[in-house]
Motif scaffolding. Sequence first.
Motif, short mmCIF file in Angstrom:
data_model
loop_
_atom_site.label_atom_id
_atom_site.label_comp_id
_atom_site.label_asym_id
_atom_site.label_seq_id
_atom_site.Cartn_x
_atom_site.Cartn_y
_atom_site.Cartn_z
N ALA A 158 37.33 32.47 34.56
CA ALA A 158 37.75 33.93 34.99
C ALA A 158 38.62 34.20 34.97
CB ALA A 158 37.29 33.61 36.84
N VAL A 161 38.67 34.99 31.40
CA VAL A 161 37.45 36.36 30.96
C VAL A 161 38.33 37.55 31.43
CG1 VAL A 161 35.84 37.45 31.74
CG2 VAL A 161 35.72 35.34 31.04
N TYR A 162 39.12 37.47 32.46
CA TYR A 162 40.22 38.75 33.62
C TYR A 162 41.88 38.71 32.57
CZ TYR A 162 36.06 39.84 36.56
OH TYR A 162 34.77 39.56 36.99
N GLN A 212 33.83 36.78 25.61
CA GLN A 212 34.23 36.86 26.77
C GLN A 212 33.27 38.84 27.40
OE1 GLN A 212 38.53 38.28 26.35
NE2 GLN A 212 38.95 35.49 26.28
N ARG A 216 32.37 38.43 31.54
CA ARG A 216 32.99 39.38 32.64
C ARG A 216 32.27 40.79 32.86
NH1 ARG A 216 39.00 42.16 31.22
NH2 ARG A 216 39.08 43.46 34.14
N LEU A 219 30.53 38.32 36.17
CA LEU A 219 31.14 38.44 36.57
C LEU A 219 31.05 39.48 38.25
CD1 LEU A 219 33.83 35.65 35.26
CD2 LEU A 219 32.40 35.44 36.90
N ASN A 220 31.83 40.75 37.08
CA ASN A 220 31.58 41.56 37.55
C ASN A 220 30.66 42.15 38.49
OD1 ASN A 220 34.52 42.36 36.66
ND2 ASN A 220 33.37 43.43 35.26
#
Length: 244
Positions: A158, A161-162, A212, A216, A219-220
Amino acid sequence: MPNDFNTFYGELRMLTMRLRRAQRDESMTPTQIRDLEKKANALIDGYSGDWLHYADASYDACTSTESAFMREHNRAMVGLMALEARRPGEQSITRDELVRRLRDLKETFIRLDRTIPTRVQTYMGSYAANLAYIEEELAGLAPAAAEGRAENSGCYLATAVYGSYDCEPLWTLRRYRDEGLAKTAAGRAFIHCYYATSPAFVRTLGRVHAVQAPIRALLNIWVSRLEARGYASQPYADPDSTAA
């Protein structure tokens, strides 16, 4: 000591290239590796010029905070390269000493990731790959210590990715890790599996945008659902202050 960035960078690059070469050159002695590390750190500590002008000619001069950050960043990278060139038995460093230095570097990279100045972050990114590498090394050298409190380890995938360990999505995910997953046996098993596999993934593909982007996006969606369930996106401190 050089105060012109180009001269400084040229000298530092020569030293770091020799450190990288030492990772493959078994004829390089431990003393030579230590000397290279000391020379590189002395060069970094002695440099008093501007650290950022090469990134963007329109930048104003470095602030004292930015200079201190860049100095610590470069020392940490040199330290990591020096350790990569040494192995227990082969390069006269004990296992305990290697573990101690890797743990110290881990704490340094965590601190750097959390305090990276805005102007620096625009071109440097996060330290997820460095942390993933260190975690893999620690797992191989001291499995029990590395697994001791996996629920408080860094969110490597994470973070990659962020781009930061301290941002709203990560605060939500870390709350869910500690206040949700860690409360059940199945959740703890998932955490253990995640931290066993994500460092290698980050090292291999963590910087690839094509990988990524879809992660992402997923994950969002998951973060939004967690927020709807009450896991806030407010600043969050891990239960263990030394955690990744």
